[in-house]
Design a protein around this motif. Structure first.
Motif: not given
Length: 139
Positions: A61-69
């Protein structure tokens, strides 16, 4: 407010297809599922180092990072929010042992594509979607 959501490569296609980060179990209680409102789990940390409760799953669950605003009025600090939802100290201490809990934030709303800034593969560093690609997808 810029925040981060980590997920697996297994979950990524469904997220991209749906166009939003969906709400999930808030873990307000360890005895009763969905005792509190479902949430999108977020962090102020750019890296999943330190745990964040992401370890121990069958998928990374650390493979993909979404950056959100997100609008900061829609974001809650986890521990303060959990207390307001009736979570007890034992539950919060148990979850905190996963590491990084001071950085945990959450929102009780789904996070739509319009609020995504970037989607990154953390293993390779590859940016899978950037702000411009997201804008094109919305149009």
């Amino acid at each position: 407010m810029i925040l981060y959501h980590f997920t697996s490569t297994t979950h990524l296609p469904r997220i991209l297809e749906s166009g939003y980060l969906k709400t999930v179990e808030s873990n307000v209680s360890l005895k009763r599922e969905h005792a509190g409102p479902d949430v999108v789990w977020l962090t102020t940390k750019t890296s999943a180092d330190g745990g964040h409760g992401l370890q121990g799953s069958a998928v990374d669950k650390t493979a993909i990072r979404f950056t959100v605003d997100l609008d900061k009025r829609a974001v809650h600090k986890w521990k303060e929010w959990a207390k307001r939802q009736g979570s007890n100290e034992q539950v919060m201490d148990t979850l905190s042992r996963a590491g990084g809990s001071a950085s945990w934030r959450l929102t009780t709303s789904q996070v739509p594509l319009e609020q995504w800034v970037e989607v990154r593969n953390m293993a390779t560093g590859e940016v899978l979607l950037d702000r411009e690609a997201i804008k094109r997808a919305i149009a």
